[in-house]
Structure formats: C-alpha cells, structure tokens
Motif scaffolding. Structure first.
Motif: not given
Length: 168
Positions: A8-10, A23-28, A14-17
C-alpha cells in the motif's frame, strides 16, 4: 501468517528501489541499508500477521446506502485485521520486528500497534526469554543505531540466519 503480496502507498513518501526491493519510502530503504551495514540480513515486509480474525456476522446490521440513501442490510464478512512489520531480521535466536515510523502516525496505527503487541504476547507465551522476539519502532537512522547498541549490549546476540520467506 501469510506472505505479503502487495504494497500500500505510504502517505507523503517517495517509493524507491534498492537491490531489487521496492520500498514504500526512502526512510524504510535507508533503515534497511543501515541494518545491513551492522552485519544483519534484513528482509523487507516478508510476513503479514493476522492479529484479529474476521467473521461472517449473524446479527443483522442495517446502514444507509451511500448512493440510494436507503437503509440496506450489510451482511458481508468482517475482514481480518492484519499487520506487516516493515523489516525483520534475526540477532541470535531473537526475531527483530522493525516498524519504521517518522514522528507522525496515521489514525489507525496506534490501534494496530496495541493489537500487534498483544498478539505477540499471546503467541510467545511460555517461550523462554532468549527466544522471544523484539519489536522496535524507529523513525530515524539515529533511533536505529541507538537500538542496535542496546541490542548488542543488553542482549549480547550474535547474527543468525533463519528460514523465513524471502521478499521476492
């Protein structure tokens, strides 16, 4: 438990790979990388826990239909409540469940967090302390580094590989 199949979108993320993981976010992603840099083998959203089982209601429930504005019977199944930790890794015999949350939380998360903590208590009742999981919520790399320091000092764990489903 079930394997997570969709993301699901956070909100405001900003989604990234990285390494083929979406990943759903840069922080994750950055927390994941920091865990790797500490010598652990993190997995991103590998398991979804059912923390409350849904049911098919028997007692009639009526509500106003949004389009017709008439009272209608709602008798659909009440869905399960599930929880997916952002990152899981092992330190010795302990499973570490990491929730990545910056300073703001949505309105549902505090309830899910309480339900998940209760779920963990019941699932691991009677298990020896050295085999109990640790649940941690971090919002920054500094929080993670502080936790890793506690993990190494307080629990004196060594890295251990376990068989849990891979992200792919």
């Amino acid at each position: 438990m079930e394997i997570r199949t969709e993301n699901a979108k956070v909100l405001n993320a900003t989604p990234c790979t990285y390494n083929g993981i979406n990943f759903k976010s840069k922080l994750e992603m950055n927390i994941y990388k920091a865990i790797e840099s500490e010598g652990y083998a993190p997995l991103y959203e590998p398991i979804t826990f059912t923390i409350w089982n849904g049911f098919k209601p028997r007692i009639p429930f009526y509500k106003k239909n949004k389009s017709s504005r008439k009272m209608v019977l709602e008798n659909t199944k009440i869905r399960d409540i599930t929880y997916t930790p952002d990152i899981i890794f092992y330190a010795g015999t302990r499973m570490i469940l990491v929730e990545v949350k910056p300073d703001y939380e949505n309105d549902v998360f505090p309830y899910k967090k309480k339900l998940f903590r209760r779920f963990l208590e019941t699932q691991f009742e009677g298990i020896s302390e050295e085999h109990m999981p640790i649940y941690v919520q971090v919002g920054t790399i500094k929080h993670l580094k502080d936790f890793i320091k506690i993990l190494k000092e307080e629990y004196n764990n060594e890295e251990s590989e376990r068989n849990i489903p891979s992200h792919n």
